[in-house]
Write an enzyme that holds these catalytic residues in place. Structure first.
Site, PDB file in Angstrom:
ATOM      1  CE1 TYR A 174     -40.374  -6.928 -53.586  1.00 49.15           C
ATOM      2  CE2 TYR A 174     -41.740  -4.961 -53.651  1.00 49.15           C
ATOM      3  CZ  TYR A 174     -41.617  -6.331 -53.747  1.00 49.15           C
ATOM      4  OH  TYR A 174     -42.729  -7.117 -54.007  1.00 49.15           O
ATOM      5  CE  LYS A 215     -34.125 -20.092 -50.069  1.00 48.25           C
ATOM      6  NZ  LYS A 215     -33.148 -19.131 -49.506  1.00 48.25           N
ATOM      7  N   GLY A 218     -40.780 -21.376 -55.970  1.00 47.23           N
ATOM      8  CA  GLY A 218     -41.407 -20.882 -54.752  1.00 47.23           C
ATOM      9  C   GLY A 218     -42.782 -21.463 -54.510  1.00 47.23           C
ATOM     10  CE  LYS A 258     -42.073  -8.912 -57.701  1.00 44.27           C
ATOM     11  NZ  LYS A 258     -42.186 -10.390 -57.534  1.00 44.27           N
ATOM     12  N   GLY A 294     -48.172 -20.393 -50.289  1.00 46.85           N
ATOM     13  CA  GLY A 294     -48.686 -19.145 -50.835  1.00 46.85           C
ATOM     14  C   GLY A 294     -49.165 -19.200 -52.272  1.00 46.85           C
ATOM     15  CB  ILE A 295     -48.843 -16.656 -54.955  1.00 46.45           C
ATOM     16  CG1 ILE A 295     -49.523 -15.522 -54.172  1.00 46.45           C
ATOM     17  CG2 ILE A 295     -49.164 -16.542 -56.441  1.00 46.45           C
ATOM     18  CD1 ILE A 295     -48.893 -14.153 -54.386  1.00 46.45           C
ATOM     19  N   GLY A 296     -47.545 -19.535 -55.188  1.00 46.21           N
ATOM     20  CA  GLY A 296     -47.020 -20.613 -56.024  1.00 46.21           C
ATOM     21  C   GLY A 296     -47.750 -21.919 -55.796  1.00 46.21           C
TER      22      GLY A 296
END
Length: 276
Positions: free
Chosen positions: A167, A37, A12, A171, A16-18
């Site tokens: 969710y 992806k 990912g 997680k 963002g964070i990745g």
């Protein structure tokens, strides 16, 4: 200890964070495998594996963009093989890819349930399993092998489940990997930790949730800097932890968090989930 010459496989990481974690490691001269992806630009969700590769190279690292759906076992194994072919091995795995739907049971179609659990829990397990032989080699060669799961501390309290059971299960599935794998992999010298934010983080995914004011969030860079401290720590002694970003930064002398505010001067942030 730095990440110079180390190879990070980050799921990912197209945005963002990745991506932020990848760029922070790239500043040391790390090799970043972008396993995500998105290959075609989307006006609603900016960032592709190719634009991420450009940013990582500009930050000082080497980049290998790979189109990967981490629900696909063959695709993940092929991506790991390409990473090894390109960089000679994998030293660090960052399980960052995640799907979110803050819906109750009545409004969570099984397709959405399967997506979240397939990406979050199963995807984390699959990528860890696929990278394990390379992480074992890295640890054996003294290359400080780490697995970092972007997942919360485990807290079996009803209020973290009731509003969005599916969710939370997804997680916590990632966090259960941290709990189990840190013990399982200790004999190899591979560290396995989790990292989670205290506040909401301004990402493209968060923008898709109605009613969220990004001005009351922090930037992904707070997690990137926290992740850097984890990944440069001694893998043999720093494992099995569920780190919270601001607490970890404070332990390393970073107490002024103003630089991470989306809106400078903000004092009250949207709290993230799962932090008691």
């Amino acid at each position: 200890m730095t990440l110079k010459g180390r190879t990070l496989f980050i799921t990912g990481a197209s945005r963002g964070i990745g991506l932020a974690i990848g760029k922070r490691a790239a500043a040391d001269g790390a090799n970043i495998v972008i396993a995500a992806k998105t290959t075609d630009p989307n006006p609603k969700l900016p960032g592709t594996i190719y634009s991420a590769a450009e940013e990582i190279r500009a930050a000082g690292g080497q980049a290998l963009p790979l189109a990967v759906d981490i629900r696909d076992e063959e695709g993940v194994l092929a991506a790991v093989a390409k990473a090894v072919q390109e960089f000679g091995g994998i030293d660090v795995l960052v399980n960052n890819a995640s799907a979110i739907s803050l819906t109750d049971t009545e409004h969570t179609p099984m397709k959405r349930y399967d997506l979240m659990n397939g990406i979050n829990a199963r995807g984390t397990y699959l990528c860890t399993q696929a990278c394990l032989p390379q992480l074992q080699k890295a640890a054996g060669a003294g290359r400080n092998a780490h697995v970092l799961n972007m997942s919360p501390p485990l807290s079996m309290k009803q209020h973290w489940f009731a509003p969005h059971t599916a969710y939370t299960m997804a997680k916590y599935g990632m966090s259960m990997c941290t709990l189990g794998h840190s013990g399982e992999f200790a004999k190899y010298g591979i560290a396995v930790n989790s990292l989670w934010p205290r506040t909401a983080i301004a990402t493209a995914a968060l923008q898709m949730i109605p009613g969220v004011d990004l001005n009351l969030c922090r930037k992904p860079e707070i997690l990137a800097d926290a992740a850097y401290f984890i990944l440069t720590s001694d893998a043999k002694t720093t494992t099995g932890n569920f780190f919270i970003d601001d607490e970890l930064l404070a332990k390393h002398g970073v107490t002024d968090l103003e630089q991470y505010s989306v809106k400078p001067g903000t004092r009250k942030f949207i709290p993230d989930f799962f932090v008691d």
